[in-house]
Scaffold this active site. Sequence first.
Site, PDB file in Angstrom:
ATOM      1  N   HIS A 125       0.814  -1.221   0.000  1.00  0.00           N
ATOM      2  CA  HIS A 125       0.000   0.000   0.000  1.00  0.00           C
ATOM      3  C   HIS A 125       0.849   1.273   0.000  1.00  0.00           C
ATOM      4  O   HIS A 125       0.345   2.354  -0.288  1.00  0.00           O
ATOM      5  CB  HIS A 125      -0.987   0.002   1.182  1.00  0.00           C
ATOM      6  CG  HIS A 125      -0.390   0.232   2.524  1.00  0.00           C
ATOM      7  ND1 HIS A 125      -0.064  -0.792   3.382  1.00  0.00           N
ATOM      8  CD2 HIS A 125      -0.053   1.371   3.176  1.00  0.00           C
ATOM      9  CE1 HIS A 125       0.427  -0.286   4.505  1.00  0.00           C
ATOM     10  NE2 HIS A 125       0.447   1.015   4.402  1.00  0.00           N
TER      11      HIS A 125
ATOM     12  N   ASP B  30      -0.053  -7.586   1.309  1.00  0.00           N
ATOM     13  CA  ASP B  30       0.505  -6.247   1.499  1.00  0.00           C
ATOM     14  C   ASP B  30       2.025  -6.237   1.529  1.00  0.00           C
ATOM     15  O   ASP B  30       2.644  -5.536   2.336  1.00  0.00           O
ATOM     16  CB  ASP B  30      -0.049  -5.590   2.766  1.00  0.00           C
ATOM     17  CG  ASP B  30       0.039  -4.060   2.693  1.00  0.00           C
ATOM     18  OD1 ASP B  30       0.284  -3.538   1.595  1.00  0.00           O
ATOM     19  OD2 ASP B  30      -0.123  -3.408   3.735  1.00  0.00           O
TER      20      ASP B  30
ATOM     21  N   ASN C   2       5.344   4.709   8.990  1.00  0.00           N
ATOM     22  CA  ASN C   2       6.243   3.588   9.230  1.00  0.00           C
ATOM     23  C   ASN C   2       5.858   2.297   8.526  1.00  0.00           C
ATOM     24  O   ASN C   2       6.474   1.268   8.767  1.00  0.00           O
ATOM     25  CB  ASN C   2       6.365   3.307  10.728  1.00  0.00           C
ATOM     26  CG  ASN C   2       7.147   4.391  11.425  1.00  0.00           C
ATOM     27  OD1 ASN C   2       6.549   5.349  11.883  1.00  0.00           O
ATOM     28  ND2 ASN C   2       8.449   4.277  11.469  1.00  0.00           N
ATOM     29  N   SER C   3       4.841   2.307   7.703  1.00  0.00           N
ATOM     30  CA  SER C   3       4.507   1.098   6.956  1.00  0.00           C
ATOM     31  C   SER C   3       5.721   0.635   6.168  1.00  0.00           C
ATOM     32  O   SER C   3       6.367   1.413   5.481  1.00  0.00           O
ATOM     33  CB  SER C   3       3.352   1.356   5.990  1.00  0.00           C
ATOM     34  OG  SER C   3       2.141   1.391   6.672  1.00  0.00           O
TER      35      SER C   3
ATOM     36  N   THR D 190       3.122  -2.992   9.555  1.00  0.00           N
ATOM     37  CA  THR D 190       2.090  -2.868   8.530  1.00  0.00           C
ATOM     38  C   THR D 190       0.878  -2.059   8.952  1.00  0.00           C
ATOM     39  O   THR D 190       0.333  -1.296   8.169  1.00  0.00           O
ATOM     40  CB  THR D 190       1.617  -4.277   8.089  1.00  0.00           C
ATOM     41  OG1 THR D 190       2.730  -4.973   7.522  1.00  0.00           O
ATOM     42  CG2 THR D 190       0.512  -4.200   7.053  1.00  0.00           C
TER      43      THR D 190
ATOM     44  N   LEU E  74      -3.753  -0.206  15.378  1.00  0.00           N
ATOM     45  CA  LEU E  74      -5.122  -0.074  15.862  1.00  0.00           C
ATOM     46  C   LEU E  74      -5.191   1.252  16.606  1.00  0.00           C
ATOM     47  O   LEU E  74      -4.562   1.422  17.643  1.00  0.00           O
ATOM     48  CB  LEU E  74      -5.473  -1.228  16.797  1.00  0.00           C
ATOM     49  CG  LEU E  74      -6.887  -1.236  17.371  1.00  0.00           C
ATOM     50  CD1 LEU E  74      -7.907  -1.391  16.261  1.00  0.00           C
ATOM     51  CD2 LEU E  74      -7.037  -2.373  18.367  1.00  0.00           C
TER      52      LEU E  74
ATOM     53  N   VAL F 236      -9.788 -26.229   0.959  1.00  0.00           N
ATOM     54  CA  VAL F 236     -10.800 -26.530   1.970  1.00  0.00           C
ATOM     55  C   VAL F 236     -11.560 -25.262   2.309  1.00  0.00           C
ATOM     56  O   VAL F 236     -11.045 -24.154   2.161  1.00  0.00           O
ATOM     57  CB  VAL F 236     -10.186 -27.114   3.267  1.00  0.00           C
ATOM     58  CG1 VAL F 236      -9.461 -28.406   2.983  1.00  0.00           C
ATOM     59  CG2 VAL F 236      -9.259 -26.105   3.931  1.00  0.00           C
ATOM     60  N   ALA F 237     -12.803 -25.442   2.748  1.00  0.00           N
ATOM     61  CA  ALA F 237     -13.600 -24.354   3.294  1.00  0.00           C
ATOM     62  C   ALA F 237     -13.945 -24.716   4.729  1.00  0.00           C
ATOM     63  O   ALA F 237     -14.120 -25.895   5.049  1.00  0.00           O
ATOM     64  CB  ALA F 237     -14.867 -24.146   2.471  1.00  0.00           C
TER      65      ALA F 237
END
Length: 451
Positions: free
Chosen positions: A109, A139, A212-213, A229, A232, A270-271
């Site tokens: 990003h 990302d 800082n990403s 990355t 919060l 798989v699901a």
Amino acid sequence: MKKLSLVISAALISGSIALSSSPAYANLPIVVEGQTLPSLAPMLERTTPAVVSISVKGTHEVNQRVPDAFRFFFGNPRRNQQPQERPFQGLGSGVIIDADEGYIVTNNHVVEEADEILVTLKDGRQLEAKKIGSDAESDIALLQVEDDNLTEIKMADSDRLRVGDFTVAIGSPFGLGQTVTSGIVSALGRSGLNIENFEDFIQTDAAINSGNSGGALVNLHGELIGINTAILGPNGGNVGIGFAIPSNMMNNLVNQIVEFGEVRRGVLGVAGRSVNGEIVKAMALETTQGGFVEQVVADSAAAEAGIKAGDVITEVNGKMVKTFAELRGKIGSIGAGKKVKLTVIRDGKKKKFTVKLKQANTANVEAASLHRMLEGAELDNNADGKGVEITEVERDSAAEAVGLKAGDMITGVNRQDIRTIAELRNYLKDNTGVLALKVVRGNRAMYLMIR
């Protein structure tokens, strides 16, 4: 910048914790007025030159807002509108992982829409960078610069991390220049945050902020344990909850980008969902964690290995998985064709399976990232390892002007045999001027010239 109370951006760093006389710092002494004090300075002097600041410029498409009155009298003109391009600038961080090749890892990003990428080293040198490849779903992006005097970071095994391990974050918050903060590993295997499609984050309380990403999260030896990355925070500021992509996951993805020009994501087939109280009760399970398999796709890697609906996958390559999202994140960073060992609970018993992952359906590599005269072509490695296939050529593109056609196979450049996209990239990077592409078309071979 993305939010969900989660803020992703050119992100991460700033703040500190008090350093005690813990044994963890015993190997980092400095002498002040005859007294030995703990310090991170010796480690940082070795490590910080491998962390860079990244500035980007570019344009992105925007649609003008049409006033309500205009739409009322003249209808909605949006269908006939051409999107407008507006310039933008951005800042982020990156980490030099290979000094010889000039490889720098950052977040996708940070550079996703960039037309110009400028890397600033700790000593002030500025270098133009090109994007080798990226993966929006995890990302991660890989850049390359040309310089003979780079410092690369040492890589740690992020699978050996424990909650409580000390961490140090390095990056460039708010464009202030390189900044260092410290904390601990607050949690491991964080997923289900809806930041990216494939999540297996390290959570840390090392202060992290916008800018800082792509920066480095390191241990006390200065070894890379993660790529910062996301945070919060309600307003984009640090509240002590930051997330980093583990170094092992990053390394898996970067190796695929180097080899193929893209991430060739492995698929289990798989699901399911995370084990919870309802599933434990309904299925009489003896485990409260793991990925519950609701469905196995026919002819998938899981089906061929013997995984069945009702199984609970609890470990990947010997490492515990607590949720289905964590399982998906770990599998998603492992390349197609790779073998993984799964631990499964079936009928109350542990079983071991070795699964060879199949390839997800992904777009082919854009050849413009290798050479400007290949722009408009898409590449893929030949399944038999005989060369690089041209899978598509856009009309009126540089690749068409050169003479390339869909179905061609590049098997050499000048006198050098070429078998993979990685070999083609490396040769084109190290050689300039007029180049002769050896191309096989049908039953005949020819040479096409590019400059």
